[in-house]
Motif scaffolding. Structure first.
Motif, PDB file in Angstrom:
ATOM      1  N   LEU A 130       0.836  -1.192   0.000  1.00 26.61           N
ATOM      2  CA  LEU A 130       0.000   0.000   0.000  1.00 26.61           C
ATOM      3  C   LEU A 130       0.870   1.241   0.000  1.00 26.61           C
ATOM      4  O   LEU A 130       1.808   1.367   0.788  1.00 26.61           O
ATOM      5  N   ASP A 131       0.551   2.154  -0.892  1.00 22.72           N
ATOM      6  CA  ASP A 131       1.264   3.437  -0.934  1.00 22.72           C
ATOM      7  C   ASP A 131       0.720   4.333   0.185  1.00 22.72           C
ATOM      8  O   ASP A 131      -0.247   4.002   0.864  1.00 22.72           O
ATOM      9  N   SER A 132       1.340   5.464   0.361  1.00 22.19           N
ATOM     10  CA  SER A 132       0.944   6.393   1.421  1.00 22.19           C
ATOM     11  C   SER A 132      -0.452   6.930   1.148  1.00 22.19           C
ATOM     12  O   SER A 132      -0.791   7.330   0.025  1.00 22.19           O
ATOM     13  N   LEU A 133      -1.311   6.931   2.199  1.00 19.76           N
ATOM     14  CA  LEU A 133      -2.679   7.419   2.122  1.00 19.76           C
ATOM     15  C   LEU A 133      -2.965   8.252   3.364  1.00 19.76           C
ATOM     16  O   LEU A 133      -2.325   8.085   4.409  1.00 19.76           O
ATOM     17  N   PRO A 134      -3.970   9.116   3.308  1.00 17.92           N
ATOM     18  CA  PRO A 134      -4.325   9.893   4.495  1.00 17.92           C
ATOM     19  C   PRO A 134      -5.017   9.029   5.542  1.00 17.92           C
ATOM     20  O   PRO A 134      -5.621   7.998   5.224  1.00 17.92           O
ATOM     21  N   ALA A 135      -4.942   9.439   6.794  1.00 19.13           N
ATOM     22  CA  ALA A 135      -5.688   8.781   7.861  1.00 19.13           C
ATOM     23  C   ALA A 135      -7.124   9.320   7.830  1.00 19.13           C
ATOM     24  O   ALA A 135      -7.362  10.440   7.380  1.00 19.13           O
ATOM     25  N   PRO A 136      -8.128   8.539   8.277  1.00 18.28           N
ATOM     26  CA  PRO A 136      -7.992   7.210   8.885  1.00 18.28           C
ATOM     27  C   PRO A 136      -8.120   6.060   7.886  1.00 18.28           C
ATOM     28  O   PRO A 136      -8.063   4.901   8.261  1.00 18.28           O
ATOM     29  N   ILE A 137      -8.313   6.390   6.586  1.00 25.74           N
ATOM     30  CA  ILE A 137      -8.583   5.330   5.620  1.00 25.74           C
ATOM     31  C   ILE A 137      -7.366   4.435   5.402  1.00 25.74           C
ATOM     32  O   ILE A 137      -7.495   3.278   4.998  1.00 25.74           O
ATOM     33  N   TYR A 138      -6.178   4.973   5.695  1.00 27.56           N
ATOM     34  CA  TYR A 138      -4.963   4.181   5.478  1.00 27.56           C
ATOM     35  C   TYR A 138      -5.014   2.893   6.301  1.00 27.56           C
ATOM     36  O   TYR A 138      -4.718   1.801   5.790  1.00 27.56           O
ATOM     37  N   GLY A 139      -5.365   3.024   7.588  1.00 27.94           N
ATOM     38  CA  GLY A 139      -5.393   1.838   8.448  1.00 27.94           C
ATOM     39  C   GLY A 139      -6.407   0.805   7.990  1.00 27.94           C
ATOM     40  O   GLY A 139      -6.166  -0.405   8.077  1.00 27.94           O
ATOM     41  N   GLU A 140      -7.563   1.266   7.502  1.00 25.00           N
ATOM     42  CA  GLU A 140      -8.598   0.339   7.049  1.00 25.00           C
ATOM     43  C   GLU A 140      -8.138  -0.434   5.813  1.00 25.00           C
ATOM     44  O   GLU A 140      -8.283  -1.663   5.735  1.00 25.00           O
ATOM     45  N   ILE A 141      -7.556   0.296   4.833  1.00 28.21           N
ATOM     46  CA  ILE A 141      -7.123  -0.376   3.604  1.00 28.21           C
ATOM     47  C   ILE A 141      -5.914  -1.267   3.881  1.00 28.21           C
ATOM     48  O   ILE A 141      -5.778  -2.347   3.280  1.00 28.21           O
ATOM     49  N   GLU A 142      -5.048  -0.840   4.793  1.00 28.54           N
ATOM     50  CA  GLU A 142      -3.874  -1.658   5.133  1.00 28.54           C
ATOM     51  C   GLU A 142      -4.306  -3.019   5.658  1.00 28.54           C
ATOM     52  O   GLU A 142      -3.741  -4.061   5.287  1.00 28.54           O
ATOM     53  N   THR A 143      -5.327  -3.030   6.502  1.00 35.11           N
ATOM     54  CA  THR A 143      -5.851  -4.302   7.020  1.00 35.11           C
ATOM     55  C   THR A 143      -6.415  -5.171   5.904  1.00 35.11           C
ATOM     56  O   THR A 143      -6.224  -6.391   5.885  1.00 35.11           O
ATOM     57  N   LEU A 144      -7.082  -4.542   4.953  1.00 34.10           N
ATOM     58  CA  LEU A 144      -7.667  -5.293   3.844  1.00 34.10           C
ATOM     59  C   LEU A 144      -6.594  -5.835   2.908  1.00 34.10           C
ATOM     60  O   LEU A 144      -6.735  -6.944   2.362  1.00 34.10           O
ATOM     61  N   VAL A 145      -5.517  -5.077   2.699  1.00 35.11           N
ATOM     62  CA  VAL A 145      -4.418  -5.553   1.847  1.00 35.11           C
ATOM     63  C   VAL A 145      -3.758  -6.776   2.451  1.00 35.11           C
ATOM     64  O   VAL A 145      -3.315  -7.690   1.744  1.00 35.11           O
ATOM     65  N   GLU A 146      -3.715  -6.825   3.782  1.00 39.71           N
ATOM     66  CA  GLU A 146      -3.099  -7.979   4.453  1.00 39.71           C
ATOM     67  C   GLU A 146      -3.904  -9.256   4.237  1.00 39.71           C
ATOM     68  O   GLU A 146      -3.361 -10.354   4.364  1.00 39.71           O
TER      69      GLU A 146
END
Length: 760
Positions: A161-177
């Motif tokens: 995952l590339d850099s994203l603004p919070a809070p959506i970064y944490g949500e997408i990071e979990t989904l990428v995992e």
């Protein structure tokens, strides 16, 4: 003309076959007829699922050549014939039905096709592929051969995952995992589109109301590798709105129980369970409507919760429209949270309705005839979504598919009162959260029926039911009636019917037990609701138990005999049925349908025979169609060989065991006319020998050889799921005949069955 379409087309085929070779004279001198394309895939490595790749590539090859029938261009021939100055009526009609415009070599844009082939290959990770084409020409025909040279595909090393603004970064990071992507997977654009949809769907469930999968973009980096590998990066596109990157909570839930688009002023607002019920006057009581609404204040927006609420509200039966709309609320609280107002608009059906229905009724016992039903409905009777129905019915029926017999016609009068509550009525409160998919309905009914069966008897019956119906999910339905009471009074029994009863004491006993009180339960798993599915399965299990609870209050007779309750002899039995079905939809409107049925009834305690209305029968339009209704069995019994049978036919042959199997091929003919080819097998037996049948009715390990079997053809008129069915069948295995003579496909006297609806 339509009735003879098949014969005209056949004649056209024969006529065209003599002249099909003459289409050559119609082809222009500077043209060649295009006959199709071939595709050659040349690769320097093994292609995984090459057949799938070939199928996808072939979809972009165009145009389609003219169709051929047994090597002849029949449609093309009638196109050319229609170009004459006076083609004639027949040629014009055949062109309309069969004609095709010619496809010439000049219509083939090979360069465009090559570009499309390369595009599909790149989408699959085969970059730097090459495509070429070559025409293969004869005097008046041309075909094209496409060749694609496919190199080793690019494969993924990492997915991050590339850099994203919070809070959506944490949500997408979990989904990428939790991605289905794996190291070494081939570059595939379609898989990336599915990944975007997966992430978008999960973000929506976490409150991201304004997010869209089109905001996501993939970038592949090959700079670190020299072996056709790449790193895959997921990022947001530029200029994505700020509101798309923050979750939304529901601030208010407003419900309009009696919404009309013309209304703009609502004077009454009731606050109940953190929801606002807005209506001019109390149309639907908030405490009863609230359990159907799963949207809650302060919870994150979730489209599944919204759909679930809409579905539950639609099942009440009081509303014609359910509309849920969301409105964004301006807030200065934070930049990391949005607020929504949920508005639920409910448009009610007319409170009162009257329906008159003229029917052509066909029953499972093969009785068919006209009936008139008048129904009055009152919806939302007590302000809780209740529905009251009262139905008056009068009908005349006659038994189809047989000669003149006693009781082959009847007159029926009926009155039914039904009250349906869209909630559970139970002494102990049940938590509604247990019913996530839908809330059960409580059904109560009282009915009275009068039946006059010609020259046999008059039957007066009454039924009281109290129970629940519950959809556990889209496919599963439970129905339980803890209270099921019926009473029948056999009146005006004719001398002919008394003669039948005197010959068959088991039948007499089945009519004597007039009072039935028990419990019924039904479980249904039904995939037939998904009409687009290739493989459809259906299962129904039914359990019927009577007499156990009432036996505690039963009174012993002075003389040894059955117990009574309130002076009435009651029945005790247990009965279980299993109905399995499978539909294989292998082509458009073509289906192979199979069915297996097994049922067993056990009389005990106060009963030595299962009540007549609860026994099984075989034969007829919903059973083994090569045998007349209730004429098959029990077992190997043959009424014609029974010298003790003075009436030459026992009344409605029944048993307490039933086995049946059916197989049917269904296909279209023309428009709403459908056809079928089918085979049926089945029979009924008794677990205890009935002396009247000379022991031929008892179930044994030799039951396979005692199955009645038949085959036939069917014609169905299917208009928007309303089906009128005609099935013509003949037996090829008759268990009533002596062994060695049972297999005989007797088509000289087929049985014609008429029914409404498909048999299974």
């Amino acid at each position: 003309m339509k009735l003879h379409l098949k014969y005209i087309l056949f004649s056209a085929f024969i006529f065209g076959s003599f002249y099909s070779c003459s289409i050559a004279k119609y082809i222009p001198e500077d043209e060649r007829l295009y006959t199709g394309a071939s595709l050659i895939i040349a690769s320097d490595s093994i292609i995984k699922n090459e057949d799938g790749l070939r199928t996808e590539l072939e979809t972009v090859i165009s145009p389609e050549p003219n169709s051929k029938l047994l090597g002849m261009y029949l449609g093309l021939y009638y196109y050319y014939k229609n170009q004459k100055e006076n083609p004639g009526f027949i040629n014009r009609w055949l062109y309309k039905k069969l004609g095709e415009k010619p496809v010439y070599q000049s219509d083939v844009e090979t360069f465009d096709v090559e570009d499309l082939l390369l595009n599909r290959l790149e989408n699959r990770g085969f970059f730097y592929s090459k495509a070429s084409s070559k025409f293969e020409e004869s005097e008046q025909k041309a075909a094209v051969a496409y060749t694609v040279n496919v190199p080793t595909p690019y494969r993924m090393e990492t997915y991050q995952l590339d850099s994203l603004p919070a809070p959506i970064y944490g949500e997408i990071e979990t989904l990428v995992e939790t991605t289905p992507f794996t190291k070494g997977m081939r570059f595939d654009l379609s898989s990336m589109k599915l990944e975007r949809l997966r992430i978008d769907n999960n973000l929506k469930k976490k409150g991201y109301y304004n997010f869209d999968d089109s905001f996501l973009i993939f970038e592949a980096d090959t700079n670190r590798y020299h072996n056709k590998s790449f790193d895959l990066f997921l990022k947001l596109k530029k200029a994505v709105p700020k509101k798309a990157t923050v979750p939304y909570r529901i601030a208010h839930v407003n419900i309009y129980p009696n919404y009309e688009t013309a209304d703009s002023i609502y004077t009454t607002s009731i606050r109940y369970n953190d929801k606002n019920f807005i209506q001019k006057e109390v149309f639907f009581k908030p405490k009863y409507l609230d359990p159907f609404v799963t949207l809650k204040e302060s919870e994150l927006y979730n489209p599944e919760t919204s759909r679930n609420t809409a579905r539950r509200l639609s099942t009440i039966g009081a509303y014609k429209y359910v509309n849920i709309q969301y409105k964004e609320i301006d807030t200065l609280a934070t930049d990391s949270l949005g607020l929504l107002e949920a508005n639920i608009y409910l448009s009610p059906l007319n409170k009162r309705a009257f329906m008159a229905e003229l029917q052509v009724v066909t029953k499972s016992n093969s009785f068919t005839g006209p009936a008139l039903a008048l129904t009055y409905s009152n919806r939302n009777v007590f302000g809780g979504g209740e529905t009251y129905n009262t139905t008056v019915k009068v009908g005349y029926e006659a038994q189809m598919g047989g000669g003149k017999n006693l009781g082959d016609s009847s007159l029926e009068l009926g009155l039914k009162n039904e009250l349906i509550f869209p909630r559970v009525i139970f002494p102990i409160k049940i938590n509604d959260d247990f019913f996530k998919y839908s809330i059960p309905k409580t059904k109560t009914s009282v009915s009275v029926d009068f039946l006059d069966r010609q020259k046999l008897y008059t039957l007066l019956s009454g039924t009281v039911l109290f129970g629940y119906v519950w959809d556990a999910n889209r496919y599963v339905t439970h129905q339980i009636n803890p209270i099921s009471i019926s009473y029948t009074d056999l009146m005006n029994s004719s001398p002919e019917f008394e003669d039948i009863l005197s010959v068959n004491p088991f039948l007499r006993r089945s009519f004597e037990q007039q009072f039935i009180s028990g419990l019924t339960y039904s479980f249904t798993y039904n995939e037939l609701v998904d009409v687009q599915k290739t493989h459809q399965k259906y299962l129904n299990f039914t359990l019927d138990v009577a007499g156990n609870s009432i036996s505690l209050f039963g009174k012993e007779q002075e003389v040894a005999g059955p117990k009574t309750f309130l002076g009435l002899e009651y029945a005790q039995y247990a009965k279980a049925d299993v109905d399995l079905r499978y539909h294989f939809n292998f082509a458009k409107e073509q289906t192979i349908a199979a069915r297996v049925f097994a049922g067993y009834g056990l009389a005990y305690g106060n009963s030595d025979v299962v009540p007549f209305v609860k026994q099984y029968y075989a034969g007829g339009p919903y059973s083994v169609r090569a045998f007349r209704i209730r004429s098959l069995g029990p077992g190997t019994y043959n009424a014609d060989e029974d010298t003790n049978n003075t009436s030459n036919s026992f009344f409605d042959k029944t048993g307490n065991i039933r086995l049946e199997a059916n197989l049917e091929y269904r296909f279209p003919i023309v428009s709403f006319l459908k056809g079928a080819i089918f085979a049926d097998a089945g029979n009924i037996w008794n677990s205890k020998e009935n002396p009247v049948f000379d022991g031929k009715d008892k179930f044994s390990s030799d039951f396979i050889s005692e199955l009645g079997m038949g085959a036939g053809v069917g014609l169905r008129v299917d208009i928007q799921s309303f089906v009128i069915r005609f099935d013509l069948a003949a037996p090829f295995h008759d268990p009533s005949l002596p062994k060695g003579q049972r297999f005989n496909f007797d088509v000289s006297k087929p049985i014609l069955n008429f029914a409404i609806g498909y048999p299974f």
